[in-house]
Design a protein around this motif. Structure first.
Motif, PDB file in Angstrom:
ATOM      1  N   PHE A 158       1.264  -8.707  -4.755  1.00  0.00           N
ATOM      2  CA  PHE A 158       0.302  -8.734  -3.826  1.00  0.00           C
ATOM      3  C   PHE A 158       0.955  -8.901  -2.438  1.00  0.00           C
ATOM      4  O   PHE A 158       1.176 -10.098  -2.254  1.00  0.00           O
ATOM      5  CB  PHE A 158      -1.110  -9.422  -4.125  1.00  0.00           C
ATOM      6  N   SER A 180      -1.487   1.585  -6.876  1.00  0.00           N
ATOM      7  CA  SER A 180      -1.804   0.453  -5.886  1.00  0.00           C
ATOM      8  C   SER A 180      -1.377  -0.818  -6.257  1.00  0.00           C
ATOM      9  O   SER A 180      -0.916  -1.872  -5.333  1.00  0.00           O
ATOM     10  CB  SER A 180      -3.533   0.484  -5.837  1.00  0.00           C
ATOM     11  N   ARG A 181      -0.965  -1.297  -7.686  1.00  0.00           N
ATOM     12  CA  ARG A 181      -0.433  -2.284  -8.013  1.00  0.00           C
ATOM     13  C   ARG A 181       0.909  -2.008  -8.714  1.00  0.00           C
ATOM     14  O   ARG A 181       1.398  -3.403  -9.216  1.00  0.00           O
ATOM     15  CB  ARG A 181      -1.281  -3.034  -8.819  1.00  0.00           C
ATOM     16  N   TRP A 200      -2.177  -3.696  -0.055  1.00  0.00           N
ATOM     17  CA  TRP A 200      -3.523  -3.478  -0.288  1.00  0.00           C
ATOM     18  C   TRP A 200      -4.188  -2.393   0.528  1.00  0.00           C
ATOM     19  O   TRP A 200      -5.110  -1.750   0.428  1.00  0.00           O
ATOM     20  CB  TRP A 200      -4.109  -4.494  -0.436  1.00  0.00           C
ATOM     21  N   VAL A 221      -8.338  -8.712  -7.111  1.00  0.00           N
ATOM     22  CA  VAL A 221      -9.028  -8.399  -5.861  1.00  0.00           C
ATOM     23  C   VAL A 221     -10.143  -9.334  -5.736  1.00  0.00           C
ATOM     24  O   VAL A 221     -10.420  -9.972  -4.273  1.00  0.00           O
ATOM     25  CB  VAL A 221      -9.458  -7.078  -5.914  1.00  0.00           C
TER      26      VAL A 221
END
Length: 515
Positions: free
Chosen positions: A485, A323-324, A490, A453
């Motif tokens: 980001f 995810s990152r 996301w 987050v």
């Protein structure tokens, strides 16, 4: 303690006491002990089946045959018996209440309740081991002993479900009471690194329960808590306090153990210590820490191929990297693989972690809620399962459920707050309660300033409140923590309900259009 390899079957020995079952004579260090006839009857009945539970019905039938006697008569005579045994107990309690079942005589020589001590009198250390000592009854009413013992039994049962933690059985740990002796000596005798001590005080219709976690070798208190409750329903109170203690003890034990392995450089790393070291690296929940943790967890699985805690944390690491760290499909598939493997366990913490990874990364994410349900069925106060389930429900738009789970998590562990506050922030944003969302997001930021987050949620709440300059500063902090980001990135993991996610994305994009 010297054990007789060929005990006299007509004599039961425990500590300094010897009870003749034929002549019905109790002595302490060879000196006779005076007991009332009923208390002696109860002791003989317990001693006739050493270590086993004797029900109240059986005591009634054997001691008062054919008579109608109030149940509290047993409690009165058990209390008298316990007081008589205090003279040579060295702080031990030999008559133990088993809540809802009856009584046991414990601490017998060569009996099932005594640890297999070495010649030095000490039990061998068993890794991360905790013993819950008998809670002191400060009520001045010995008939309340059963309540304190019941709380201890429930705590032991709950802690026993935690993978990686060895819990001394109640029949051994209940021989010792808070304040009954040197903690280092008790720790060595029980073979444990940590002790849980506590007390119970009842006054009028109020209960005060105290508990603390101490390191047995040093006596240093690592965690302490106090609970004040109404006494309306004793069993509901007992269950509620036990669940709260279990929920608070588990994350605090985990934090203490992480600190320990960071201090020590053991000659031989076992799988559990490898997982703890990995958790220390993962605390930022960012790709760099995940990358440090992955080889440690892989080593743990070489040592123990089906170790669910290692599987669940390895799933988290690959999900974080996915995810990152570029949305690499191989990382996503690996995360799901290990998360699915961890769901075969009955470890509530592993299930709680695995459920969140499945929700984030598995196309068939609906299974995550069944995994959360299993985790909470095993341990209703597990903070990981509560918080992660709350977070997933919040992004699904299930605000009522999310708030209930998050508030429960904060109740049982008020200092393990990150994901619970994130869940509350998401829920309040979706409900257009922006002041409440801002407060929750700020608390999540305080809990982990290195995690991007919470800063995203803080930014969105500030935009919704029209505090654009503060929102810009918060957005800068997001990008300092995670330069990659973007809302589209996301959205890959959290956009399960567009009605929840899309307003957040719109708020973020509003910053670019505001002059």
């Amino acid at each position: 303690m010297a054990f007789n390899p060929k005990p006299d079957r007509d004599t039961v020995r425990f500590g300094k006491f010897a009870l003749g079952l034929v002549d019905r004579r109790l002595t302490c260090s060879g000196q006779p002990v005076k007991l009332s006839s009923r208390a002696l009857d109860i002791l003989c009945e317990l001693a006739s089946v050493p270590g086993e539970v004797v029900s109240k019905d059986r005591l009634m039938e054997k001691i008062w045959p054919g008579r109608v006697v109030e149940e509290n008569a047993i409690q009165v005579h058990v209390s008298t018996l316990r007081k008589a045994l205090e003279i040579g107990s060295d702080g031990h309690s030999y008559v133990v209440t088993v809540p809802g079942r009856g009584y046991r005589l414990v601490g017998l020589e060569n009996g099932p309740d005594m640890p297999a001590y070495s010649g030095s009198g000490d039990a061998p250390a068993r890794g991360t081991t905790v013993a819950v000592l008998r809670f002191a009854n400060l009520s001045g009413d010995s008939s309340q002993d059963y309540f304190a013992d019941g709380i201890v039994e429930d705590i032991i049962t709950g802690l026993s479900r935690i993978t990686g933690l060895s819990v001394v059985g109640s029949t051994s740990s209940l021989l010792f009471e808070a304040g009954s002796g040197d903690l280092a000596s008790i720790g060595r005798k029980l073979g444990c690194r940590y002790l849980v001590q506590g007390s119970v005080r009842k006054a009028d219709n109020r209960l005060r329960i105290t508990a603390r976690l101490v390191e047995s070798d040093t006596g240093v208190a690592l965690w302490a808590e106090r609970y004040d409750r109404r006494f309306d329903d004793i069993f509901e109170v007992q269950d509620a306090i036990a669940m709260s203690l279990i929920g608070a003890l588990e994350p605090n034990l985990r934090k203490v153990e992480i600190s320990r392995v960071r201090r020590e450089r053991p000659n031989s790393l076992d799988a559990y210590d490898l997982v703890l070291r990995a958790l220390s690296s993962m605390r930022t929940t960012m790709p760099t820490g995940a990358g440090e943790a992955i080889p440690l967890l892989e080593k743990a699985l070489v040592l123990e191929p089906y170790y669910s805690a290692a599987q669940a944390q390895l799933a988290r690491c690959f999900q974080i990297r996915f995810s990152r760290g570029g949305l690499n499909e191989a990382d996503r598939a690996t995360a799901v693989h290990y998360a699915r493997a961890a769901t075969r366990s009955d470890d509530a913490t592993a299930l709680g972690a695995a459920g969140l990874v499945i929700w984030f990364a598995d196309p068939d994410f609906s299974d995550a809620f069944e995994v959360f349900h299993r985790a909470l069925s095993i341990s209703p106060s597990n903070v990981v399962a509560l918080g992660n389930s709350a977070f997933a429900h919040a992004f699904m738009g299930d605000g009522k459920i999310a708030l209930q789970l998050a508030q429960h998590a904060l109740t049982v562990s008020p200092f393990d707050t990150l994901i619970a506050h994130m869940a509350i922030a998401v829920t309040e944003l979706h409900a257009n309660r922006f002041d409440e969302a801002l407060r929750a997001a700020a608390r999540a930021v305080e809990a982990n300033p290195s995690f991007s987050v919470p800063q995203v949620l803080l930014t969105v709440a500030l935009v919704r409140l029209g505090r654009i300059e503060e929102a810009r500063s918060a957005a800068e902090r997001v990008l300092n923590l995670d330069p990659t980001f973007t809302m589209p990135v996301w959205s890959v993991t959290v956009r399960k309900n567009p009605a929840v996610f899309d307003p957040m994305a719109q708020a973020w994009s509003q910053l670019a259009t505001c002059s």
